[in-house]
Design a protein around this motif. Structure first.
Motif, PDB file in Angstrom:
ATOM      1  N   PRO A  96      -6.532  -9.987  -5.460  1.00 41.39           N
ATOM      2  CA  PRO A  96      -7.326  -8.978  -4.740  1.00 41.39           C
ATOM      3  C   PRO A  96      -6.472  -7.877  -4.122  1.00 41.39           C
ATOM      4  O   PRO A  96      -6.815  -6.690  -4.218  1.00 41.39           O
ATOM      5  CB  PRO A  96      -8.052  -9.804  -3.674  1.00 41.39           C
ATOM      6  CG  PRO A  96      -8.140 -11.181  -4.255  1.00 41.39           C
ATOM      7  CD  PRO A  96      -6.850 -11.354  -4.985  1.00 41.39           C
ATOM      8  N   GLY A  97      -5.358  -8.244  -3.485  1.00 38.89           N
ATOM      9  CA  GLY A  97      -4.501  -7.241  -2.853  1.00 38.89           C
ATOM     10  C   GLY A  97      -3.804  -6.354  -3.862  1.00 38.89           C
ATOM     11  O   GLY A  97      -3.661  -5.140  -3.642  1.00 38.89           O
ATOM     12  N   ILE A  98      -3.366  -6.931  -4.979  1.00 40.93           N
ATOM     13  CA  ILE A  98      -2.715  -6.135  -6.016  1.00 40.93           C
ATOM     14  C   ILE A  98      -3.719  -5.180  -6.650  1.00 40.93           C
ATOM     15  O   ILE A  98      -3.411  -4.010  -6.919  1.00 40.93           O
ATOM     16  CB  ILE A  98      -2.100  -7.050  -7.086  1.00 40.93           C
ATOM     17  CG1 ILE A  98      -0.958  -7.878  -6.484  1.00 40.93           C
ATOM     18  CG2 ILE A  98      -1.593  -6.230  -8.268  1.00 40.93           C
ATOM     19  CD1 ILE A  98       0.169  -7.068  -5.921  1.00 40.93           C
ATOM     20  N   GLY A  99      -4.930  -5.663  -6.898  1.00 40.43           N
ATOM     21  CA  GLY A  99      -5.966  -4.794  -7.450  1.00 40.43           C
ATOM     22  C   GLY A  99      -6.234  -3.602  -6.548  1.00 40.43           C
ATOM     23  O   GLY A  99      -6.364  -2.457  -7.017  1.00 40.43           O
ATOM     24  N   ARG A 100      -6.319  -3.854  -5.234  1.00 44.16           N
ATOM     25  CA  ARG A 100      -6.526  -2.754  -4.285  1.00 44.16           C
ATOM     26  C   ARG A 100      -5.350  -1.782  -4.319  1.00 44.16           C
ATOM     27  O   ARG A 100      -5.538  -0.554  -4.315  1.00 44.16           O
ATOM     28  CB  ARG A 100      -6.702  -3.339  -2.877  1.00 44.16           C
ATOM     29  CG  ARG A 100      -6.713  -2.297  -1.745  1.00 44.16           C
ATOM     30  CD  ARG A 100      -7.833  -1.287  -1.889  1.00 44.16           C
ATOM     31  NE  ARG A 100      -9.124  -1.896  -1.727  1.00 44.16           N
ATOM     32  CZ  ARG A 100      -9.743  -2.065  -0.550  1.00 44.16           C
ATOM     33  NH1 ARG A 100      -9.159  -1.654   0.570  1.00 44.16           N
ATOM     34  NH2 ARG A 100     -10.932  -2.609  -0.501  1.00 44.16           N
ATOM     35  N   ALA A 101      -4.125  -2.306  -4.363  1.00 44.88           N
ATOM     36  CA  ALA A 101      -2.944  -1.445  -4.350  1.00 44.88           C
ATOM     37  C   ALA A 101      -2.904  -0.540  -5.571  1.00 44.88           C
ATOM     38  O   ALA A 101      -2.609   0.664  -5.463  1.00 44.88           O
ATOM     39  CB  ALA A 101      -1.687  -2.312  -4.278  1.00 44.88           C
ATOM     40  N   VAL A 102      -3.184  -1.090  -6.754  1.00 36.65           N
ATOM     41  CA  VAL A 102      -3.171  -0.283  -7.969  1.00 36.65           C
ATOM     42  C   VAL A 102      -4.269   0.776  -7.912  1.00 36.65           C
ATOM     43  O   VAL A 102      -4.050   1.940  -8.286  1.00 36.65           O
ATOM     44  CB  VAL A 102      -3.325  -1.177  -9.215  1.00 36.65           C
ATOM     45  CG1 VAL A 102      -3.524  -0.328 -10.470  1.00 36.65           C
ATOM     46  CG2 VAL A 102      -2.105  -2.078  -9.383  1.00 36.65           C
ATOM     47  N   ALA A 103      -5.443   0.389  -7.459  1.00 38.47           N
ATOM     48  CA  ALA A 103      -6.538   1.356  -7.356  1.00 38.47           C
ATOM     49  C   ALA A 103      -6.165   2.504  -6.422  1.00 38.47           C
ATOM     50  O   ALA A 103      -6.430   3.677  -6.717  1.00 38.47           O
ATOM     51  CB  ALA A 103      -7.801   0.657  -6.868  1.00 38.47           C
ATOM     52  N   GLU A 104      -5.525   2.182  -5.299  1.00 37.91           N
ATOM     53  CA  GLU A 104      -5.153   3.232  -4.348  1.00 37.91           C
ATOM     54  C   GLU A 104      -4.141   4.208  -4.940  1.00 37.91           C
ATOM     55  O   GLU A 104      -4.284   5.427  -4.800  1.00 37.91           O
ATOM     56  CB  GLU A 104      -4.582   2.583  -3.079  1.00 37.91           C
ATOM     57  CG  GLU A 104      -5.632   1.884  -2.226  1.00 37.91           C
ATOM     58  CD  GLU A 104      -5.044   1.114  -1.054  1.00 37.91           C
ATOM     59  OE1 GLU A 104      -5.813   0.684  -0.179  1.00 37.91           O
ATOM     60  OE2 GLU A 104      -3.799   0.931  -1.024  1.00 37.91           O
ATOM     61  N   VAL A 105      -3.129   3.679  -5.610  1.00 38.27           N
ATOM     62  CA  VAL A 105      -2.093   4.579  -6.116  1.00 38.27           C
ATOM     63  C   VAL A 105      -2.601   5.395  -7.303  1.00 38.27           C
ATOM     64  O   VAL A 105      -2.189   6.543  -7.505  1.00 38.27           O
ATOM     65  CB  VAL A 105      -0.817   3.780  -6.474  1.00 38.27           C
ATOM     66  CG1 VAL A 105      -0.960   3.015  -7.762  1.00 38.27           C
ATOM     67  CG2 VAL A 105       0.406   4.682  -6.505  1.00 38.27           C
ATOM     68  N   VAL A 106      -3.529   4.832  -8.092  1.00 34.88           N
ATOM     69  CA  VAL A 106      -4.108   5.584  -9.208  1.00 34.88           C
ATOM     70  C   VAL A 106      -5.028   6.685  -8.692  1.00 34.88           C
ATOM     71  O   VAL A 106      -4.961   7.842  -9.135  1.00 34.88           O
ATOM     72  CB  VAL A 106      -4.873   4.649 -10.161  1.00 34.88           C
ATOM     73  CG1 VAL A 106      -5.727   5.451 -11.141  1.00 34.88           C
ATOM     74  CG2 VAL A 106      -3.907   3.755 -10.931  1.00 34.88           C
ATOM     75  N   LEU A 107      -5.897   6.341  -7.749  1.00 37.53           N
ATOM     76  CA  LEU A 107      -6.931   7.277  -7.307  1.00 37.53           C
ATOM     77  C   LEU A 107      -6.464   8.222  -6.204  1.00 37.53           C
ATOM     78  O   LEU A 107      -6.935   9.357  -6.112  1.00 37.53           O
ATOM     79  CB  LEU A 107      -8.155   6.497  -6.816  1.00 37.53           C
ATOM     80  CG  LEU A 107      -8.867   5.644  -7.876  1.00 37.53           C
ATOM     81  CD1 LEU A 107      -9.984   4.821  -7.243  1.00 37.53           C
ATOM     82  CD2 LEU A 107      -9.416   6.512  -8.993  1.00 37.53           C
ATOM     83  N   GLU A 108      -5.537   7.757  -5.357  1.00 33.57           N
ATOM     84  CA  GLU A 108      -5.148   8.553  -4.198  1.00 33.57           C
ATOM     85  C   GLU A 108      -3.668   8.914  -4.179  1.00 33.57           C
ATOM     86  O   GLU A 108      -3.208   9.610  -3.273  1.00 33.57           O
ATOM     87  CB  GLU A 108      -5.537   7.814  -2.913  1.00 33.57           C
ATOM     88  CG  GLU A 108      -7.030   7.467  -2.856  1.00 33.57           C
ATOM     89  CD  GLU A 108      -7.423   6.841  -1.546  1.00 33.57           C
ATOM     90  OE1 GLU A 108      -7.108   7.441  -0.488  1.00 33.57           O
ATOM     91  OE2 GLU A 108      -8.042   5.766  -1.549  1.00 33.57           O
ATOM     92  N   GLY A 109      -2.908   8.396  -5.136  1.00 28.12           N
ATOM     93  CA  GLY A 109      -1.512   8.784  -5.242  1.00 28.12           C
ATOM     94  C   GLY A 109      -0.557   8.068  -4.320  1.00 28.12           C
ATOM     95  O   GLY A 109       0.639   8.380  -4.307  1.00 28.12           O
ATOM     96  N   GLN A 110      -1.058   7.106  -3.533  1.00 31.07           N
ATOM     97  CA  GLN A 110      -0.178   6.384  -2.625  1.00 31.07           C
ATOM     98  C   GLN A 110      -0.809   5.045  -2.240  1.00 31.07           C
ATOM     99  O   GLN A 110      -2.022   4.865  -2.344  1.00 31.07           O
ATOM    100  CB  GLN A 110       0.094   7.199  -1.365  1.00 31.07           C
ATOM    101  CG  GLN A 110      -1.165   7.538  -0.573  1.00 31.07           C
ATOM    102  CD  GLN A 110      -0.874   8.401   0.636  1.00 31.07           C
ATOM    103  OE1 GLN A 110       0.162   8.254   1.282  1.00 31.07           O
ATOM    104  NE2 GLN A 110      -1.779   9.330   0.949  1.00 31.07           N
ATOM    105  N   PHE A 111       0.062   4.097  -1.810  1.00 31.28           N
ATOM    106  CA  PHE A 111      -0.427   2.830  -1.281  1.00 31.28           C
ATOM    107  C   PHE A 111      -0.916   3.054   0.141  1.00 31.28           C
ATOM    108  O   PHE A 111      -0.265   3.751   0.918  1.00 31.28           O
ATOM    109  CB  PHE A 111       0.688   1.774  -1.271  1.00 31.28           C
ATOM    110  CG  PHE A 111       1.265   1.492  -2.625  1.00 31.28           C
ATOM    111  CD1 PHE A 111       0.483   0.944  -3.629  1.00 31.28           C
ATOM    112  CD2 PHE A 111       2.603   1.753  -2.891  1.00 31.28           C
ATOM    113  CE1 PHE A 111       1.016   0.679  -4.878  1.00 31.28           C
ATOM    114  CE2 PHE A 111       3.150   1.474  -4.133  1.00 31.28           C
ATOM    115  CZ  PHE A 111       2.354   0.940  -5.134  1.00 31.28           C
ATOM    116  N   LYS A 112      -2.042   2.443   0.488  1.00 32.68           N
ATOM    117  CA  LYS A 112      -2.597   2.642   1.823  1.00 32.68           C
ATOM    118  C   LYS A 112      -2.787   1.331   2.579  1.00 32.68           C
ATOM    119  O   LYS A 112      -2.337   1.182   3.712  1.00 32.68           O
ATOM    120  CB  LYS A 112      -3.931   3.401   1.740  1.00 32.68           C
ATOM    121  CG  LYS A 112      -3.763   4.861   1.340  1.00 32.68           C
ATOM    122  CD  LYS A 112      -5.025   5.656   1.580  1.00 32.68           C
ATOM    123  CE  LYS A 112      -4.758   7.148   1.409  1.00 32.68           C
ATOM    124  NZ  LYS A 112      -5.954   7.961   1.713  1.00 32.68           N
TER     125      LYS A 112
END
Length: 406
Positions: A366-382
């Protein structure tokens, strides 16, 4: 959606334990399914804390109208890590950090350990750490099925096939140090679908390399690592398949229902399976003992010679155990530092990684999925800063070593 985002393999961080996997496809066998926060790298503790919140509230995220609720069969019996005198200080420092991150973990002396778990032999144990909350194990198949059902309900089309080729464009650039490099962008992926000799070109804007044990091969197909050694262009993704065994045994005289997932000094681990005096367990081999990963045959002598003697030494009642079944599966093993690879590749600019978790992919999914989604969609880990997990650490030689490996 399929033409805009291509995901290779299982998905961000999903398990390779118990998998029979090939490039771009999978089937899921039984999994140990453990989740714990007792790591030596703070980001791994944070990932576990994120995941346990996701799992505890699973149907807030994965419920589908008119479908049964997801039942993960979570068993909150905790995890118990044992340490010898040599590793006692490291374990104690890890627990201090884990508590600072918010994990509910305690240290136990050998006497406290035996008082709480009288079935255990404390010989050779200097100290133990025990997860008091939010640790245990769950059913991996239920999580995977729940995720599949949810994304399908949202209109995602799931396909299975073998990636054979990437179609890319390229341009010249330089690194900050002046090193000339070639930047690549993937436009199409050739996929051989099941029961077909045709290669289907799939257009894509983003590729997530979550191909588990085969993610290194997928990276090679995209040209990653095909340059001069010692350069960024020549830096490979150091992820390869490692075969691991899990055994299921029956022992009516074994530890009771309060038994946690136990990880011993020597690397042997076990946990209860259900209510019928059954247990799952195993041990990772040494580098010299690594089995041939080209097949999933089980070496039963490995349990007899390398696992069972240690089980009996730690839990004497296991002397009468009877093995009922066994299976083999793959770890997506990161040979560099046994930690995950998350985020974009610096030169193949639209390939992102979610791989290399060396056996922890399930619990951190779950955490890795969120991290990848953030960097793909927003350009950074949040949510969690995953920058220590970036691919570039292989080039600069900075290991993110995780010492709490099962």
């Amino acid at each position: 959606m399929l033409r805009r985002l291509l995901r290779l393999g299982l998905g961000p961080g999903l398990p390779n334990r118990g998998l029979r996997t090939r490039r771009g496809g999978f089937t899921l066998g039984p999994s140990v399914g453990g989740i714990w926060q007792q790591f030596s790298v703070p980001e791994n503790v944070q990932l576990s804390l994120f995941s346990i919140n996701f799992l505890r509230n699973i149907n807030e995220y994965l419920a589908v109208v008119d479908a049964p609720l997801v039942d993960l069969q979570f068993n909150p019996s905790g995890c118990l890590l044992l340490a010898s005198e040599k590793d006692a200080a490291t374990l104690e420092n890890n627990v201090k950090m884990q508590r600072q991150e918010g994990a509910k973990v305690c240290l136990m002396s050998p006497e406290q350990l035996q008082n709480k778990f009288p079935w255990i032999n404390i010989e050779g144990v200097a100290v133990a750490s025990y997860g008091m909350e939010d640790e245990g194990w769950f059913d991996a198949r239920s999580l995977l099925q729940g995720l599949r059902r949810k994304v399908q309900s949202m209109g995602v089309l799931l396909c299975q096939g073998e990636v054979t080729r990437f179609i890319t464009s390229s341009s010249q650039a330089e690194t900050s140090s002046g090193e000339p490099v070639v930047l690549r962008r993937i436009h199409k992926v050739h996929v051989r679908m099941d029961k077909s000799l045709e290669y289907q070109p799939v257009e894509c804007a983003v590729v997530v390399n979550a191909a588990g044990a085969w993610s290194g091969k997928i990276a090679e197909l995209a040209g990653i690592g095909k340059g001069l050694p010692g350069t960024l262009q020549g830096t490979k993704l150091p992820v390869e398949p490692r075969k691991r065994y899990v055994h299921l045994w029956h022992c009516p005289q074994g530890p009771g229902l309060e038994t946690p997932l136990v990880a011993d000094i020597n690397g042997v681990y076990f946990r209860r399976e259900g209510l019928g005096s059954k247990y799952l367990g195993g041990c990772s081999p040494t580098e010299e003992e690594e089995p041939d990963p080209t097949n999933l045959e089980v070496d039963h002598d490995f349990f007899q010679n390398k696992v069972w003697p240690h089980l009996v030494q730690r839990v004497p009642s296991f002397k009468t155990l009877e093995v009922q079944s066994a299976w083999a599966g793959y770890y997506d093993y990161n040979t560099f530092d046994q930690n995950g690879v998350v985020g974009p590749h610096p030169l193949v600019v639209n390939m992102y990684f979610a791989t290399g978790f060396s056996g922890r992919g399930l619990q951190h999914a779950p955490g890795i999925g969120r991290a990848v989604a953030e960097v793909v969609l927003e350009g950074q880990f949040k949510t969690i800063d995953m920058s220590p997990f970036l691919f570039t650490r292989f080039y600069v030689g900075e290991k993110l070593q995780e010492f709490s490996i099962l």
